[in-house]
Motif scaffolding. Structure first.
Motif, PDB file in Angstrom:
ATOM      1  N   LEU A  78     -21.742  -5.684 -24.998  1.00 52.09           N
ATOM      2  CA  LEU A  78     -21.157  -4.467 -25.559  1.00 52.09           C
ATOM      3  C   LEU A  78     -20.576  -4.672 -26.954  1.00 52.09           C
ATOM      4  O   LEU A  78     -20.579  -3.770 -27.779  1.00 52.09           O
ATOM      5  CB  LEU A  78     -20.059  -3.919 -24.640  1.00 52.09           C
ATOM      6  N   SER A  86     -22.820   0.079 -26.686  1.00 54.51           N
ATOM      7  CA  SER A  86     -23.016   1.385 -26.069  1.00 54.51           C
ATOM      8  C   SER A  86     -24.008   2.224 -26.860  1.00 54.51           C
ATOM      9  O   SER A  86     -24.814   2.959 -26.288  1.00 54.51           O
ATOM     10  CB  SER A  86     -21.677   2.122 -25.952  1.00 54.51           C
ATOM     11  N   LEU A  89     -27.416   0.772 -26.169  1.00 53.16           N
ATOM     12  CA  LEU A  89     -27.909   1.195 -24.855  1.00 53.16           C
ATOM     13  C   LEU A  89     -28.582   2.562 -24.952  1.00 53.16           C
ATOM     14  O   LEU A  89     -29.664   2.771 -24.384  1.00 53.16           O
ATOM     15  CB  LEU A  89     -26.745   1.240 -23.864  1.00 53.16           C
ATOM     16  N   THR A  90     -27.964   3.487 -25.662  1.00 55.09           N
ATOM     17  CA  THR A  90     -28.549   4.819 -25.838  1.00 55.09           C
ATOM     18  C   THR A  90     -29.902   4.728 -26.511  1.00 55.09           C
ATOM     19  O   THR A  90     -30.867   5.402 -26.103  1.00 55.09           O
ATOM     20  CB  THR A  90     -27.608   5.707 -26.677  1.00 55.09           C
ATOM     21  N   ILE A 103     -25.916  -4.250 -18.731  1.00 51.94           N
ATOM     22  CA  ILE A 103     -24.809  -4.633 -19.606  1.00 51.94           C
ATOM     23  C   ILE A 103     -24.200  -5.938 -19.095  1.00 51.94           C
ATOM     24  O   ILE A 103     -23.907  -6.075 -17.903  1.00 51.94           O
ATOM     25  CB  ILE A 103     -23.728  -3.543 -19.653  1.00 51.94           C
ATOM     26  N   SER A 105     -20.964  -8.053 -20.080  1.00 47.84           N
ATOM     27  CA  SER A 105     -19.792  -7.901 -20.941  1.00 47.84           C
ATOM     28  C   SER A 105     -18.579  -8.635 -20.398  1.00 47.84           C
ATOM     29  O   SER A 105     -18.442  -8.835 -19.191  1.00 47.84           O
ATOM     30  CB  SER A 105     -19.466  -6.409 -21.080  1.00 47.84           C
ATOM     31  N   ASP A 112     -15.517   1.560 -19.227  1.00 45.98           N
ATOM     32  CA  ASP A 112     -16.704   0.922 -19.812  1.00 45.98           C
ATOM     33  C   ASP A 112     -17.839   0.863 -18.789  1.00 45.98           C
ATOM     34  O   ASP A 112     -19.000   1.139 -19.113  1.00 45.98           O
ATOM     35  CB  ASP A 112     -16.372  -0.491 -20.302  1.00 45.98           C
ATOM     36  N   ALA A 116     -21.303   3.064 -19.106  1.00 44.38           N
ATOM     37  CA  ALA A 116     -22.590   2.360 -19.224  1.00 44.38           C
ATOM     38  C   ALA A 116     -23.579   2.823 -18.162  1.00 44.38           C
ATOM     39  O   ALA A 116     -24.760   3.070 -18.455  1.00 44.38           O
ATOM     40  CB  ALA A 116     -22.369   0.853 -19.123  1.00 44.38           C
ATOM     41  N   ALA A 119     -24.808   6.221 -18.938  1.00 43.26           N
ATOM     42  CA  ALA A 119     -25.667   6.245 -20.123  1.00 43.26           C
ATOM     43  C   ALA A 119     -27.067   5.712 -19.839  1.00 43.26           C
ATOM     44  O   ALA A 119     -27.935   5.780 -20.701  1.00 43.26           O
ATOM     45  CB  ALA A 119     -25.018   5.448 -21.253  1.00 43.26           C
ATOM     46  N   ALA A 121     -27.641   2.461 -18.037  1.00 46.34           N
ATOM     47  CA  ALA A 121     -27.720   1.042 -17.680  1.00 46.34           C
ATOM     48  C   ALA A 121     -28.085   0.897 -16.210  1.00 46.34           C
ATOM     49  O   ALA A 121     -27.641   1.687 -15.370  1.00 46.34           O
ATOM     50  CB  ALA A 121     -26.395   0.341 -17.955  1.00 46.34           C
ATOM     51  N   TYR A 124     -24.152  -3.518 -14.426  1.00 45.92           N
ATOM     52  CA  TYR A 124     -23.059  -3.945 -15.292  1.00 45.92           C
ATOM     53  C   TYR A 124     -22.524  -5.244 -14.712  1.00 45.92           C
ATOM     54  O   TYR A 124     -21.992  -5.261 -13.606  1.00 45.92           O
ATOM     55  CB  TYR A 124     -21.971  -2.880 -15.340  1.00 45.92           C
TER      56      TYR A 124
END
Length: 243
Positions: A78, A86, A89-90, A103, A105, A112, A116, A119, A121, A124
């Motif tokens: 991240l 972020s 990722l988009t 992700i 991180s 967060d 994610a 969005a 992901a 995580y």
């Protein structure tokens, strides 16, 4: 970063079987050399072997993804120079919709994690995760699943974490988790504390069918009881807030 080298302590879910995968090609996007070296060691334990390519910025990672059409998965930090993870990722979700991005991180912040996953992901992973947890999480995503971090289960839902703004967003998250509209209905009743018999009556379905739906919901959310299901569903925004 010692978590990358620690020994395994847990499985992903009580009834989950280990996934075996063929030769995987992974793109790691991180600007810390120590992290990259640790990941090389960890990912070498994947079944079938692993080819690893690395990038130290989001822009470089996007360019490399465009050059390697056979990528199996992207591990994205991240905190990156130039473009935040972020934002990256988009871009990945828009440009490479069939390429799973996970992700990786140091942040274990609830917002967060939730942001994610909403969005796009497919998982995580905390950098403090044990080695075996990380391996199993990546195997799960390579097999087509979504890895939900155990931090989503810790404590009550934090204040200010609410469901997605629209029913469409909630339905999209449910679809990504493999939940059918009927299973989402069952989940709502589970969160309300209804028994299988009460859910069956409310939805006019057989109790055996309800039990099968509850089992499917638990599997999708990677939990083993109703309390954990409610916590994860709340954190992911699968259920609209009251009113």
């Amino acid at each position: 970063m010692e978590g990358l080298f620690q020994q395994p302590v847990r499985e992903l879910a009580p009834n989950e079987k280990p996934h075996r995968c063929a030769m995987a090609k992974l793109l790691i996007i991180d600007d810390h050399p120590l992290v990259l070296e640790g990941l090389r060691l960890v990912l070498g334990a994947l079944d079938g072997g692993t080819e690893i390519i690395v990038a130290n910025s989001a822009a470089q990672g996007l360019a490399m993804a465009a050059q390697h059409a056979d990528l199996s998965l992207v591990l994205l930090d991240l905190t990156l120079p130039g473009m935040h993870g972020s934002q990256a990722l988009t871009h990945f979700v828009q440009r490479f919709p069939f390429l799973p991005v996970v992700i990786l991180s140091a942040s274990e912040n609830y917002e967060d994690m939730q942001a994610a996953l909403h969005a796009g992901a497919m998982g995580y992973i905390s950098k403090a995760s044990r080695r075996e947890v990380m391996i199993q999480a990546i195997k799960l995503v390579l097999a087509g699943g979504i890895y939900l971090p155990p931090e989503l289960l810790r404590g009550p839902a934090p204040q200010g974490v609410s469901a997605p703004a629209t029913p469409e967003a909630r339905e999209e998250m449910a679809s990504r988790l493999g939940l059918t509209p009927r299973q989402l209905d069952v989940l709502r009743y589970v969160i309300e504390g209804k028994s299988n018999k009460e859910i069956s009556r409310a939805l006019d379905i057989a109790e055996a069918t309800t039990k099968a739906h509850v089992t499917a919901v638990f599997k999708a959310l990677n939990v083993d009881n109703r309390t954990k299901a409610a916590r994860v569903a709340t954190r992911l925004g699968l259920i609209a807030p009251p009113g």
